[in-house]
Design a protein around this motif. Structure first.
Motif, PDB file in Angstrom:
ATOM      1  N   LEU A 185     -19.781 -54.956  40.293  1.00 53.03           N
ATOM      2  CA  LEU A 185     -19.039 -54.118  41.500  1.00 53.03           C
ATOM      3  C   LEU A 185     -19.978 -54.468  42.487  1.00 53.03           C
ATOM      4  O   LEU A 185     -21.244 -54.348  42.664  1.00 53.03           O
ATOM      5  N   LEU A 186     -19.409 -55.229  43.674  1.00 45.46           N
ATOM      6  CA  LEU A 186     -20.061 -55.814  44.690  1.00 45.46           C
ATOM      7  C   LEU A 186     -19.802 -55.033  46.039  1.00 45.46           C
ATOM      8  O   LEU A 186     -18.711 -55.224  46.669  1.00 45.46           O
ATOM      9  N   ALA A 187     -20.816 -54.397  46.656  1.00 48.06           N
ATOM     10  CA  ALA A 187     -20.562 -53.937  47.777  1.00 48.06           C
ATOM     11  C   ALA A 187     -21.343 -54.228  49.148  1.00 48.06           C
ATOM     12  O   ALA A 187     -22.484 -54.435  49.014  1.00 48.06           O
ATOM     13  N   ASP A 188     -20.614 -54.597  50.263  1.00 44.14           N
ATOM     14  CA  ASP A 188     -21.415 -55.223  51.404  1.00 44.14           C
ATOM     15  C   ASP A 188     -20.418 -55.090  52.613  1.00 44.14           C
ATOM     16  O   ASP A 188     -19.245 -55.285  52.374  1.00 44.14           O
ATOM     17  N   ASP A 189     -20.834 -54.321  53.568  1.00 43.20           N
ATOM     18  CA  ASP A 189     -20.041 -54.214  54.701  1.00 43.20           C
ATOM     19  C   ASP A 189     -19.657 -55.398  55.550  1.00 43.20           C
ATOM     20  O   ASP A 189     -18.785 -55.559  56.359  1.00 43.20           O
ATOM     21  N   GLU A 190     -20.568 -56.454  55.194  1.00 42.39           N
ATOM     22  CA  GLU A 190     -20.498 -57.708  56.011  1.00 42.39           C
ATOM     23  C   GLU A 190     -19.675 -58.686  55.197  1.00 42.39           C
ATOM     24  O   GLU A 190     -19.866 -59.185  54.237  1.00 42.39           O
ATOM     25  N   GLU A 191     -18.431 -58.977  55.827  1.00 38.34           N
ATOM     26  CA  GLU A 191     -17.499 -59.619  55.122  1.00 38.34           C
ATOM     27  C   GLU A 191     -17.883 -61.217  54.749  1.00 38.34           C
ATOM     28  O   GLU A 191     -17.660 -61.613  53.508  1.00 38.34           O
ATOM     29  N   SER A 192     -18.841 -61.844  55.398  1.00 44.01           N
ATOM     30  CA  SER A 192     -18.887 -63.139  55.171  1.00 44.01           C
ATOM     31  C   SER A 192     -19.866 -63.229  53.966  1.00 44.01           C
ATOM     32  O   SER A 192     -19.944 -64.111  53.061  1.00 44.01           O
ATOM     33  N   THR A 231     -20.831 -64.161  48.486  1.00 41.96           N
ATOM     34  CA  THR A 231     -21.652 -63.611  47.426  1.00 41.96           C
ATOM     35  C   THR A 231     -20.792 -63.636  46.223  1.00 41.96           C
ATOM     36  O   THR A 231     -21.047 -63.893  45.115  1.00 41.96           O
ATOM     37  N   ARG A 232     -19.610 -63.181  46.464  1.00 42.68           N
ATOM     38  CA  ARG A 232     -18.380 -63.071  45.276  1.00 42.68           C
ATOM     39  C   ARG A 232     -18.240 -64.563  44.809  1.00 42.68           C
ATOM     40  O   ARG A 232     -18.239 -64.623  43.785  1.00 42.68           O
ATOM     41  N   HIS A 233     -18.026 -65.435  45.604  1.00 43.24           N
ATOM     42  CA  HIS A 233     -17.914 -66.908  45.323  1.00 43.24           C
ATOM     43  C   HIS A 233     -19.134 -67.401  44.295  1.00 43.24           C
ATOM     44  O   HIS A 233     -18.936 -67.949  43.628  1.00 43.24           O
ATOM     45  N   TYR A 281     -19.302 -64.498  36.342  1.00 43.44           N
ATOM     46  CA  TYR A 281     -19.266 -63.056  36.224  1.00 43.44           C
ATOM     47  C   TYR A 281     -17.813 -62.641  36.938  1.00 43.44           C
ATOM     48  O   TYR A 281     -17.161 -63.499  37.548  1.00 43.44           O
ATOM     49  N   GLN A 282     -17.347 -61.446  36.486  1.00 38.46           N
ATOM     50  CA  GLN A 282     -16.263 -61.126  37.049  1.00 38.46           C
ATOM     51  C   GLN A 282     -16.621 -60.080  38.015  1.00 38.46           C
ATOM     52  O   GLN A 282     -17.443 -59.031  37.930  1.00 38.46           O
ATOM     53  N   VAL A 283     -15.968 -60.391  39.253  1.00 37.36           N
ATOM     54  CA  VAL A 283     -16.466 -59.475  40.415  1.00 37.36           C
ATOM     55  C   VAL A 283     -15.207 -58.672  41.220  1.00 37.36           C
ATOM     56  O   VAL A 283     -14.159 -59.123  41.486  1.00 37.36           O
ATOM     57  N   HIS A 284     -15.819 -57.488  41.468  1.00 31.03           N
ATOM     58  CA  HIS A 284     -14.917 -56.507  42.273  1.00 31.03           C
ATOM     59  C   HIS A 284     -15.469 -56.372  43.417  1.00 31.03           C
ATOM     60  O   HIS A 284     -16.404 -55.508  43.772  1.00 31.03           O
ATOM     61  N   PRO A 285     -15.086 -56.926  44.578  1.00 31.99           N
ATOM     62  CA  PRO A 285     -15.781 -56.660  45.865  1.00 31.99           C
ATOM     63  C   PRO A 285     -15.166 -55.568  46.680  1.00 31.99           C
ATOM     64  O   PRO A 285     -13.985 -55.234  46.687  1.00 31.99           O
TER      65      PRO A 285
END
Ligand SMILES: Nc1ncnc2c1ncn2[C@@H]1O[C@H](COP(=O)(O)OP(=O)(O)OP(=O)(O)O)[C@@H](O)[C@H]1O
Ligand SMILES: [Mg+2]
Length: 413
Positions: free
Chosen positions: A296-303, A308-310, A317-321
């Motif tokens: 589970l990936l959390a960041d308020d900065e969309e870029s 990071t998701r990529h 990994y399987q990512v839920h942003p």
């Protein structure tokens, strides 16, 4: 009359003495006032550096992330590859510089390791050429077999870049800068003359220019913080103070050599270390393709979120942003299966990363957490002691570094 004259002389002497004492006291007060002003300046620079660096590191993270994305799409033999690689290198170098400024302002201990002087100077040569422009010649003269020193790798850049920029400014347009590196053994007498360092084996790194030289009357002030002869939009007077702090912090010393009209030479002595220089960490920590762990990936900065998701997906990994912390909590409510790792930014509007981790652990007590941050200091120890065992990933990072941290966080017992 004679008696009276003698009395008057004595009185005059007394007055003179008390005047002298007053004057000395005033001077001391002045010096203290100046020192205090310097300390206050340093503190405000520290605060400024902290605030700017945080945002700046987020921007660098986006630059690094997007250039990795671009590299992934450019064919192996395309000429654009080297251009993008230069963008990456420059972003990494800038992040070193922010880290150094933060370290200087906060006097934070660094993480020293054996650094191969020759390789690191050669690694920054294209950056240096760009800084110096076309009309300044850069000569690099390493002695064969020049050894390694124990330093934080970013610090050597900081030293060389500061000294080269000073030389460039002194040359005012054209001239030659020569960087030399050699092994030296300093006897006790020689070592004592260089800020009383301990005798032994050193690497002597010399940065020499053929500019106007440093006037004798300012030579003992050039290392003072905020001492500058440049206009205020050109120099802050911190360059040499930083160089001095770095060199002293690592058990080294500096000798300056300058005759008017003959240019200047800065000799940096750093204790030689015999350890093997560490190569850049290799992507040997890539997860095996079968390890479809959920992050589970959390960041308020969309870029940052996007890149990071990529990176994580590329690592298998399987990512839920999520852009907002409460979305992370909502996700956890909906999700039947557990997630393997929370990778979260520290500063987010509404809820901090550590607070998010705390709330998520109420639902999933053994949740593994990894924090990313653009701050340089150890915030976990301060903000959330119970999370201090979680890893911390400083921004900006490359896929390789991310892979290593995530792998560590997932396998730590
Ligand atoms: N190679 C050199 N030749 C002549 N003078 C020098 C040289 N290097 C430093 N100086 C003198 O030392 C002063 C202090 O240098 P320092 O690097 O600390 O600050 P700065 O270059 O003025 O500002 P900053 O580095 O913060 O941009 C300079 O202003 C300059 O007068
Ligand atoms: Mg300078």
């Amino acid at each position: 009359v004679r008696a009276k004259t003698a009395e008057l002389r004595r009185a005059l002497g007394d007055v003179q003495q008390s005047l002298d004492a007053r004057l000395r006291a005033e001077e001391e007060k002045d010096a203290m006032r100046r020192q205090l002003a310097n300390v206050q300046k340093l503190e405000s620079i520290g605060r400024l550096a902290g605030a700017v660096a945080h945002d700046f590191n987020n921007v660098l993270q986006a630059i690094l992330g997007y250039s990795e994305l671009a590299l992934g799409q450019v064919p192996e033999d395309h000429t654009l590859r080297s251009v993008i690689e230069e963008i990456q290198k420059s972003a990494l170098r800038s992040s070193n510089l922010t880290r150094q400024l933060q370290a200087f302002a906060r006097r934070q201990p660094m993480s020293p390791q054996p650094v191969d002087i020759k390789a690191s100077i050669e690694g920054m040569s294209s950056l240096l050429c760009r800084l110096l422009g076309n009309d300044i010649r850069l000569e690099w003269v390493p002695e064969p077999g020049v050894g390694a020193v124990l330093l934080d790798p970013g610090q050597i850049d900081q030293v060389v870049v500061n000294l080269c920029i000073n030389a460039r400014d002194a040359l005012a347009g054209s001239g030659t800068i020569r960087i030399e590196a050699r092994n030296v053994r300093l006897s006790p007498a020689e070592a004592a003359r260089i800020q009383e360092i301990a005798p032994g084996d050193f690497i002597q790194l010399t940065i020499r220019d053929n500019g106007p030289g440093i006037p004798a009357e300012i030579q003992d002030r050039i290392f003072d913080p905020f001492f500058t002869t440049k206009p205020s939009d050109k120099g802050t007077g911190l360059g040499l103070a930083i160089v001095y702090a770095i060199v002293r912090q690592n058990g080294g010393g500096i000798r300056v050599e300058s005759e008017p009209g003959q240019g200047a030479a800065f000799h940096i002595f750093l204790p030689r270390c015999d350890g093997e220089p560490q190569a850049d960490p290799l992507p040997d920590t890539l997860p095996s393709p079968g390890s479809h762990k959920t992050i589970l990936l959390a960041d308020d900065e969309e870029s940052v979120l996007l890149t990071t998701r990529h990176m994580l997906e590329k690592l298998g990994y399987q990512v839920h942003p999520v852009v907002r912390p409460h979305e992370a909590l909502a996700f956890l409510e909906r999700q039947a299966d557990e997630i393997d790792l929370l990778l979260t930014d520290v500063d987010m509007p509404g809820m901090s990363g550590p607070e998010l981790a705390r709330q998520m652990r109420r639902r999933q007590p053994d949740l593994r957490c990894l924090f990313m941050t653009g701050h340089a200091f150890d915030f976990l120890g301060e903000q959330a002691p119970e999370l201090a065992a979680c890893g911390c990933l400083p921004k900006p990072f490359t896929t390789q570094v991310l892979a290593r941290h995530v792998n560590e966080a997932l396998t730590k017992t």
